[in-house]
Motif scaffolding. Structure first.
Motif, PDB file in Angstrom:
ATOM      1  N   LYS A  68      -2.656 -12.732  -3.988  1.00 40.93           N
ATOM      2  CA  LYS A  68      -3.467 -12.917  -2.969  1.00 40.93           C
ATOM      3  C   LYS A  68      -3.903 -11.526  -2.113  1.00 40.93           C
ATOM      4  N   GLN A  69      -2.932 -10.671  -2.179  1.00 41.97           N
ATOM      5  CA  GLN A  69      -3.176  -9.444  -1.423  1.00 41.97           C
ATOM      6  C   GLN A  69      -4.274  -8.680  -2.283  1.00 41.97           C
ATOM      7  N   GLU A  70      -3.838  -8.641  -3.646  1.00 41.18           N
ATOM      8  CA  GLU A  70      -4.838  -8.037  -4.501  1.00 41.18           C
ATOM      9  C   GLU A  70      -6.244  -8.509  -4.537  1.00 41.18           C
ATOM     10  N   GLU A  71      -6.352  -9.897  -4.532  1.00 40.18           N
ATOM     11  CA  GLU A  71      -7.498 -10.699  -4.569  1.00 40.18           C
ATOM     12  C   GLU A  71      -8.596  -9.886  -3.356  1.00 40.18           C
ATOM     13  N   ALA A  72      -7.726 -10.105  -2.278  1.00 45.73           N
ATOM     14  CA  ALA A  72      -8.485  -9.498  -0.914  1.00 45.73           C
ATOM     15  C   ALA A  72      -8.872  -8.096  -1.375  1.00 45.73           C
ATOM     16  N   TYR A  73      -7.830  -7.321  -1.649  1.00 45.59           N
ATOM     17  CA  TYR A  73      -8.318  -5.748  -2.035  1.00 45.59           C
ATOM     18  C   TYR A  73      -9.308  -5.868  -2.700  1.00 45.59           C
ATOM     19  N   LEU A  74      -9.648  -6.405  -3.958  1.00 44.75           N
ATOM     20  CA  LEU A  74     -10.697  -6.425  -4.663  1.00 44.75           C
ATOM     21  C   LEU A  74     -11.975  -7.067  -4.060  1.00 44.75           C
ATOM     22  N   LEU A  75     -11.867  -7.910  -3.123  1.00 44.55           N
ATOM     23  CA  LEU A  75     -13.140  -8.730  -2.852  1.00 44.55           C
ATOM     24  C   LEU A  75     -13.588  -7.480  -1.790  1.00 44.55           C
ATOM     25  N   CYS A  76     -12.841  -6.801  -1.241  1.00 44.94           N
ATOM     26  CA  CYS A  76     -13.322  -5.652  -0.167  1.00 44.94           C
ATOM     27  C   CYS A  76     -14.496  -4.696  -1.270  1.00 44.94           C
ATOM     28  N   ASP A  77     -14.004  -4.211  -2.608  1.00 45.72           N
ATOM     29  CA  ASP A  77     -14.878  -3.599  -3.108  1.00 45.72           C
ATOM     30  C   ASP A  77     -16.052  -4.663  -3.717  1.00 45.72           C
ATOM     31  N   GLU A  78     -16.125  -5.627  -3.726  1.00 41.29           N
ATOM     32  CA  GLU A  78     -17.347  -6.645  -4.087  1.00 41.29           C
ATOM     33  C   GLU A  78     -18.244  -6.327  -2.757  1.00 41.29           C
ATOM     34  N   MET A  79     -17.477  -6.716  -1.585  1.00 41.38           N
ATOM     35  CA  MET A  79     -18.280  -6.502  -0.532  1.00 41.38           C
ATOM     36  C   MET A  79     -19.008  -5.230  -0.419  1.00 41.38           C
ATOM     37  N   GLY A 102     -17.101   1.112   7.011  1.00 39.61           N
ATOM     38  CA  GLY A 102     -15.871   1.871   7.369  1.00 39.61           C
ATOM     39  C   GLY A 102     -14.799   0.529   7.691  1.00 39.61           C
ATOM     40  N   LEU A 103     -15.504  -0.571   8.152  1.00 41.36           N
ATOM     41  CA  LEU A 103     -14.624  -1.586   8.595  1.00 41.36           C
ATOM     42  C   LEU A 103     -13.938  -2.382   7.279  1.00 41.36           C
ATOM     43  N   ILE A 104     -14.726  -2.360   6.200  1.00 40.02           N
ATOM     44  CA  ILE A 104     -14.068  -2.893   4.929  1.00 40.02           C
ATOM     45  C   ILE A 104     -13.219  -1.830   4.350  1.00 40.02           C
ATOM     46  N   VAL A 105     -13.609  -0.551   4.391  1.00 43.90           N
ATOM     47  CA  VAL A 105     -12.598   0.201   3.880  1.00 43.90           C
ATOM     48  C   VAL A 105     -11.321   0.498   4.800  1.00 43.90           C
ATOM     49  N   GLU A 106     -11.356   0.180   5.898  1.00 46.86           N
ATOM     50  CA  GLU A 106     -10.173   0.168   6.882  1.00 46.86           C
ATOM     51  C   GLU A 106      -9.249  -0.936   6.360  1.00 46.86           C
ATOM     52  N   VAL A 107      -9.779  -2.258   6.165  1.00 48.12           N
ATOM     53  CA  VAL A 107      -9.067  -3.264   5.785  1.00 48.12           C
ATOM     54  C   VAL A 107      -8.589  -3.181   4.371  1.00 48.12           C
ATOM     55  N   GLN A 108      -9.320  -2.658   3.526  1.00 55.36           N
ATOM     56  CA  GLN A 108      -8.766  -2.498   2.226  1.00 55.36           C
ATOM     57  C   GLN A 108      -7.348  -1.353   2.180  1.00 55.36           C
ATOM     58  N   ARG A 109      -7.743  -0.270   3.244  1.00 52.58           N
ATOM     59  CA  ARG A 109      -6.567   0.713   3.387  1.00 52.58           C
ATOM     60  C   ARG A 109      -5.360  -0.073   3.716  1.00 52.58           C
ATOM     61  N   LEU A 110      -5.552  -1.083   4.653  1.00 57.92           N
ATOM     62  CA  LEU A 110      -4.308  -1.857   5.495  1.00 57.92           C
ATOM     63  C   LEU A 110      -3.686  -2.626   4.297  1.00 57.92           C
ATOM     64  N   ILE A 111      -4.680  -3.239   3.429  1.00 58.27           N
ATOM     65  CA  ILE A 111      -4.001  -3.919   2.222  1.00 58.27           C
ATOM     66  C   ILE A 111      -3.076  -3.278   1.307  1.00 58.27           C
ATOM     67  N   GLN A 112      -3.531  -2.261   1.190  1.00 62.64           N
ATOM     68  CA  GLN A 112      -2.925  -1.171   0.047  1.00 62.64           C
ATOM     69  C   GLN A 112      -1.297  -0.812   0.921  1.00 62.64           C
ATOM     70  N   GLY A 113      -1.601  -0.428   2.017  1.00 68.89           N
ATOM     71  CA  GLY A 113      -0.295  -0.127   2.577  1.00 68.89           C
ATOM     72  C   GLY A 113       0.467  -1.359   2.854  1.00 68.89           C
ATOM     73  N   TRP A 114       0.155  -2.470   3.047  1.00 72.25           N
ATOM     74  CA  TRP A 114       1.096  -3.756   2.868  1.00 72.25           C
ATOM     75  C   TRP A 114       1.619  -3.991   1.776  1.00 72.25           C
TER      76      TRP A 114
END
Length: 125
Positions: A68-79, A102-114
């Motif tokens: 689920k985390q990885e899918e959200a991370y990849l969806l950030c790239d798609e977005m 910037g909002l999208i990249v910040e969410v992606q960064r936080l997902i990676q940290g999680w």
């Protein structure tokens, strides 16, 4: 968790700006509007669901949470790709694009940290 608040803010911001038909004329390209909105909503929903999966209960739940985390991370790239198309189609200002990306990249960064935090806590898959 901060990632959830940021993902919710991203989804809300996205819905708000896409609702402005003066900027995002649905006659120009309704599909890109739909894809952007769906990506933002799905990112938030996937992260919400991942957080509700108790990874400490076993490897099956840990793997499900990671997916689920990885899918959200990849969806950030798609977005990011979708808003790049939207910039061209709707002639969006660079300032808006920079903020939105910037909002999208910040969410992606936080997902990676999680994800990294989960590896430290529960071990690798």
């Amino acid at each position: 968790m901060e990632v959830h608040l940021k993902a919710q803010a991203l989804a809300s911001y996205t819905a708000k700006i896409l609702a402005n038909e003066k900027t995002f004329d649905p006659k120009a390209d309704p599909e890109i509007i739909h894809r952007i909105k769906s990506a933002a909503y799905d990112i938030y929903a996937l992260l919400w669901t991942a957080n509700r999966i108790h990874a400490e209960t076993g490897p099956v739940n840990r793997e499900l949470r990671f997916r689920k985390q990885e899918e959200a991370y990849l969806l950030c790239d798609e977005m990011l790709a979708y808003i790049g198309v939207a910039k061209q189609v709707f002639h969006l200002r660079s300032k808006r694009m920079k903020y939105w990306a910037g909002l999208i990249v910040e969410v992606q960064r936080l997902i990676q940290g999680w994800k990294e935090s989960d590896v430290k806590r529960y071990g690798k898959l």
